[in-house]
Design a protein around this motif. Sequence first.
Motif, PDB file in Angstrom:
ATOM      1  N   ALA A  10       0.860  -1.175   0.000  1.00 45.64           N
ATOM      2  CA  ALA A  10       0.000   0.000   0.000  1.00 45.64           C
ATOM      3  C   ALA A  10       0.899   1.228   0.000  1.00 45.64           C
ATOM      4  O   ALA A  10       2.106   1.131   0.243  1.00 45.64           O
ATOM      5  N   ASP A  11       0.296   2.386  -0.259  1.00 42.46           N
ATOM      6  CA  ASP A  11       1.074   3.612  -0.386  1.00 42.46           C
ATOM      7  C   ASP A  11       0.573   4.709   0.540  1.00 42.46           C
ATOM      8  O   ASP A  11      -0.626   5.014   0.565  1.00 42.46           O
ATOM      9  N   ASN A  12       1.494   5.295   1.307  1.00 47.64           N
ATOM     10  CA  ASN A  12       1.261   6.613   1.893  1.00 47.64           C
ATOM     11  C   ASN A  12       1.489   7.652   0.805  1.00 47.64           C
ATOM     12  O   ASN A  12       2.221   7.402  -0.165  1.00 47.64           O
ATOM     13  N   VAL A  13       0.892   8.823   0.963  1.00 44.58           N
ATOM     14  CA  VAL A  13       1.195   9.951   0.078  1.00 44.58           C
ATOM     15  C   VAL A  13       1.843  11.030   0.939  1.00 44.58           C
ATOM     16  O   VAL A  13       1.257  11.466   1.934  1.00 44.58           O
ATOM     17  N   VAL A  14       3.066  11.412   0.569  1.00 40.16           N
ATOM     18  CA  VAL A  14       3.878  12.262   1.445  1.00 40.16           C
ATOM     19  C   VAL A  14       4.500  13.411   0.656  1.00 40.16           C
ATOM     20  O   VAL A  14       4.982  13.228  -0.461  1.00 40.16           O
ATOM     21  N   GLY A  15       4.479  14.598   1.250  1.00 37.66           N
ATOM     22  CA  GLY A  15       5.174  15.758   0.695  1.00 37.66           C
ATOM     23  C   GLY A  15       5.675  16.615   1.836  1.00 37.66           C
ATOM     24  O   GLY A  15       5.367  16.361   2.998  1.00 37.66           O
ATOM     25  N   TYR A  16       6.446  17.656   1.510  1.00 38.39           N
ATOM     26  CA  TYR A  16       6.916  18.523   2.589  1.00 38.39           C
ATOM     27  C   TYR A  16       7.206  19.918   2.068  1.00 38.39           C
ATOM     28  O   TYR A  16       7.322  20.166   0.852  1.00 38.39           O
ATOM     29  N   LEU A  17       7.286  20.849   2.999  1.00 37.89           N
ATOM     30  CA  LEU A  17       7.725  22.210   2.726  1.00 37.89           C
ATOM     31  C   LEU A  17       8.947  22.483   3.596  1.00 37.89           C
ATOM     32  O   LEU A  17       8.912  22.252   4.809  1.00 37.89           O
ATOM     33  N   ALA A  62      -2.044  22.668   4.081  1.00 38.36           N
ATOM     34  CA  ALA A  62      -0.886  22.683   3.181  1.00 38.36           C
ATOM     35  C   ALA A  62      -0.957  23.873   2.234  1.00 38.36           C
ATOM     36  O   ALA A  62       0.070  24.513   1.938  1.00 38.36           O
ATOM     37  N   ARG A  63      -2.140  24.193   1.751  1.00 45.27           N
ATOM     38  CA  ARG A  63      -2.280  25.334   0.834  1.00 45.27           C
ATOM     39  C   ARG A  63      -1.939  26.649   1.536  1.00 45.27           C
ATOM     40  O   ARG A  63      -1.289  27.526   0.966  1.00 45.27           O
ATOM     41  N   TRP A  64      -2.385  26.786   2.790  1.00 43.41           N
ATOM     42  CA  TRP A  64      -2.064  28.003   3.531  1.00 43.41           C
ATOM     43  C   TRP A  64      -0.557  28.123   3.766  1.00 43.41           C
ATOM     44  O   TRP A  64       0.036  29.192   3.598  1.00 43.41           O
ATOM     45  N   LEU A  65       0.070  27.026   4.138  1.00 41.44           N
ATOM     46  CA  LEU A  65       1.496  27.081   4.442  1.00 41.44           C
ATOM     47  C   LEU A  65       2.340  27.246   3.182  1.00 41.44           C
ATOM     48  O   LEU A  65       3.388  27.893   3.210  1.00 41.44           O
ATOM     49  N   ALA A  66       1.885  26.677   2.077  1.00 41.14           N
ATOM     50  CA  ALA A  66       2.617  26.823   0.815  1.00 41.14           C
ATOM     51  C   ALA A  66       2.603  28.269   0.340  1.00 41.14           C
ATOM     52  O   ALA A  66       3.509  28.709  -0.391  1.00 41.14           O
ATOM     53  N   ALA A  67       1.592  29.037   0.749  1.00 46.65           N
ATOM     54  CA  ALA A  67       1.477  30.438   0.353  1.00 46.65           C
ATOM     55  C   ALA A  67       2.229  31.379   1.300  1.00 46.65           C
ATOM     56  O   ALA A  67       2.275  32.591   1.065  1.00 46.65           O
ATOM     57  N   SER A  68       2.812  30.821   2.363  1.00 49.91           N
ATOM     58  CA  SER A  68       3.501  31.645   3.360  1.00 49.91           C
ATOM     59  C   SER A  68       4.923  31.977   2.911  1.00 49.91           C
ATOM     60  O   SER A  68       5.543  31.242   2.136  1.00 49.91           O
ATOM     61  N   ASP A  69       5.433  33.101   3.412  1.00 52.33           N
ATOM     62  CA  ASP A  69       6.776  33.547   3.023  1.00 52.33           C
ATOM     63  C   ASP A  69       7.869  32.655   3.599  1.00 52.33           C
ATOM     64  O   ASP A  69       8.846  32.332   2.920  1.00 52.33           O
ATOM     65  N   GLU A  70       7.719  32.277   4.868  1.00 52.58           N
ATOM     66  CA  GLU A  70       8.758  31.469   5.505  1.00 52.58           C
ATOM     67  C   GLU A  70       8.156  30.634   6.619  1.00 52.58           C
ATOM     68  O   GLU A  70       7.252  31.076   7.331  1.00 52.58           O
ATOM     69  N   LEU A  71       8.662  29.415   6.766  1.00 52.65           N
ATOM     70  CA  LEU A  71       8.231  28.529   7.838  1.00 52.65           C
ATOM     71  C   LEU A  71       9.368  28.369   8.838  1.00 52.65           C
ATOM     72  O   LEU A  71      10.546  28.358   8.450  1.00 52.65           O
ATOM     73  N   PRO A  72       9.064  28.209  10.108  1.00 58.87           N
ATOM     74  CA  PRO A  72      10.125  28.123  11.108  1.00 58.87           C
ATOM     75  C   PRO A  72      10.919  26.829  11.045  1.00 58.87           C
ATOM     76  O   PRO A  72      12.066  26.770  11.496  1.00 58.87           O
ATOM     77  N   CYS A  73      10.313  25.777  10.523  1.00 61.51           N
ATOM     78  CA  CYS A  73      10.968  24.467  10.419  1.00 61.51           C
ATOM     79  C   CYS A  73      10.336  23.717   9.266  1.00 61.51           C
ATOM     80  O   CYS A  73       9.369  24.181   8.658  1.00 61.51           O
ATOM     81  N   ASP A  74      10.864  22.561   8.938  1.00 66.78           N
ATOM     82  CA  ASP A  74      10.261  21.740   7.898  1.00 66.78           C
ATOM     83  C   ASP A  74       8.875  21.279   8.331  1.00 66.78           C
ATOM     84  O   ASP A  74       8.646  21.018   9.517  1.00 66.78           O
ATOM     85  N   VAL A  75       7.977  21.180   7.362  1.00 72.11           N
ATOM     86  CA  VAL A  75       6.636  20.660   7.629  1.00 72.11           C
ATOM     87  C   VAL A  75       6.387  19.495   6.675  1.00 72.11           C
ATOM     88  O   VAL A  75       6.469  19.658   5.454  1.00 72.11           O
ATOM     89  N   VAL A  76       6.113  18.333   7.239  1.00 66.88           N
ATOM     90  CA  VAL A  76       5.846  17.123   6.461  1.00 66.88           C
ATOM     91  C   VAL A  76       4.348  16.866   6.466  1.00 66.88           C
ATOM     92  O   VAL A  76       3.696  16.903   7.510  1.00 66.88           O
ATOM     93  N   PHE A  77       3.794  16.622   5.277  1.00 64.22           N
ATOM     94  CA  PHE A  77       2.369  16.353   5.128  1.00 64.22           C
ATOM     95  C   PHE A  77       2.206  14.894   4.708  1.00 64.22           C
ATOM     96  O   PHE A  77       2.756  14.478   3.689  1.00 64.22           O
TER      97      PHE A  77
END
Length: 474
Positions: A266-273, A316-331
Motif C-alpha cells: 500500500a502507499d502513503n502519500v507524502v510531501g513537505y515544505l 498545506a495550501r495556507w502554508l505553501a502560500a507563506s513567506d517562511e516557515l520556522p521548520c520543515d513541515v511534512v504532510f
Amino acid sequence: MRKRWRFLVGLSLVFSVLSVAACQNKGQTSSEEAAPVEERAASGKADTEKEKNSNPKTYKNVKKETQLFWATGVEPVQYQMNGTVEGTTETYVRELTDPKYQGRSGGSEGNRAAADWLAEQFQMTGLQQLPGLGSWKQSYETAVTSILSGEAFLIAPDGTEKELKLGEDWAFQASPEQVDKTLSLSTDHTLYEEGKAIWDAKAEPKDGSEKLCLTTGEVSEGILYTNALGVPSRITVTDAVYEQLKQEGYQIYLRLPDGIEEQGTADNVVGYLPGKDHTKAVVLGANFDGAGQCGPLLMPGAYNNASGVATLLQTARWLAASDELPCDVVFAAFNTEDNREKGSSALSEYIEKQYTQIRMVNLKCLGWKGQPLTVYGADSEADLRKSLAGGLGIQYADMDVGGDEAAFREENMSSVVLFQDACLNKQEVSAVLNSVHDVPENLDFAMLDETAKKLAAWIIERGDEPLVSYVVYW
C-alpha cells in the motif's frame, strides 16, 4: 524504545493497546491546572474482544467517559493568515467520498486511485517530494483488500433456492479465503470443524471472529468491508433471513471470493515544505483509507476520515502560500490505518533519523456539525498537547486514543491527535462510522476551513518550539 511503553515520574501513562477499541480508556486527571467540563457518556452493547481485534478503530457502541480541560498559561495564536487560498475542505471531502474510490479500503483499486489524486493535489499545492523517496508515494508491505462481490442463497429443506440480495438481505466482510459451500447455522464445534456449518454468532458470540460466522444487523447501513487482520469473514443478514435459517432443515449457500492479499503493498502519500530550521519538523498526518464497499453498500467515510485529509490539504495550501516557515513541515496522507497503523509506522521509521525533533499532529474525525474540537494526548505529550490546545483555543483530553499518532513516540518525537469528543461520547455521531451514513452532509465545512487556517498559523508561530524531554523510568 517508544515513550508509550514507559512510565513517567509520578504519572500513569495511558495507552490504548491497538488490538482493543481505542475508546475504552478512561480520561485521567491532568497535572496541569484546568477547568473540567461536564463528563459525558454514550452507552451501547459492546462488541466482543475478538470482534474488536478485527476492527480496532471502530468507536461504535462503547461506554466512555472523557473529562475535558482548558489549557492554562498559553495564549491563543496571534499570527494572522492573510489573503485566500484555492480550494475548500468541502471540495476535497466530496472528491474523496465519490463512489469511484470504492470507500478507499486499504490497497484496493479505489484506494490506489485516491492515492493518485492526493499526489496530484500535493504537487498542485506546491509541496516538494520528501528527500530520498523519489516519489509522492511511500510504499510498504501490508495486507491489502480487493473490492469483490459475492453470492448467497437461502436453501429450504426441499432444496428450493432463494437468492439473497447483497446489500438488502445480507452483507459480508472481505474474506481471506475463497468460500463455496452450503452450510447450516450452528454453534456445534464439531459440525463447524467438519465444514458443514457457519457459526451462529448471534446465539453464541464466543469464538465468533475466529470462525466464518453469521449474525444479524441493519444490512442497509453497511458493514466494515475492510478486513486488514484477515480473520474469517463475518456475514450479516436481516432478522427475517436469520429466523428462517434457525428453522430445521434450512441452510445458506455462500460464494465468497478471496478478497485479501496478505503480502501486498500500500502507499502513503507524502510531501513537505522546507523551513528555516531543517533539524526540526512538524508532521501533519491524516489517514485516507476507509471502510470500503460491499456490493451496492458504499461506506463513504466523510467523517472518518476524509474530514482529516481535507483539513490536511487545506492547511498545506495556507502554508505553501507563506513567506517562511520556522521548520520543515511534512504532510502525510497515511494508508491502512486499520491494519495496526502500518502506514504511519512506515513513515515514522523513515524520517526518525532525519530530524533532531519531530512534533506530530494527527487529524482524525473532524467537523461534525455543532460539535467542538478536542486535542487528545496523554501526559507524556503534555507540552505539545498544551501548546496546540491553548494555541487553537480549544479543550484537551488527558487520554491516548492510539491512532496513527502513536507511531511518533520515539525519543525525539511527540504527538497528539486533533479529534472530536463527540466521536466517542455521542451515539448519534459514533453510529455513522463504517456505515453508509458517513456522508459529507454531516460536516461543517466552515469549521474545517477555519481549523486549517488556525493550524497553519500555529505552525508558523510555534512550529519550532523545543521538544521537552521527560525523565523516565523503565
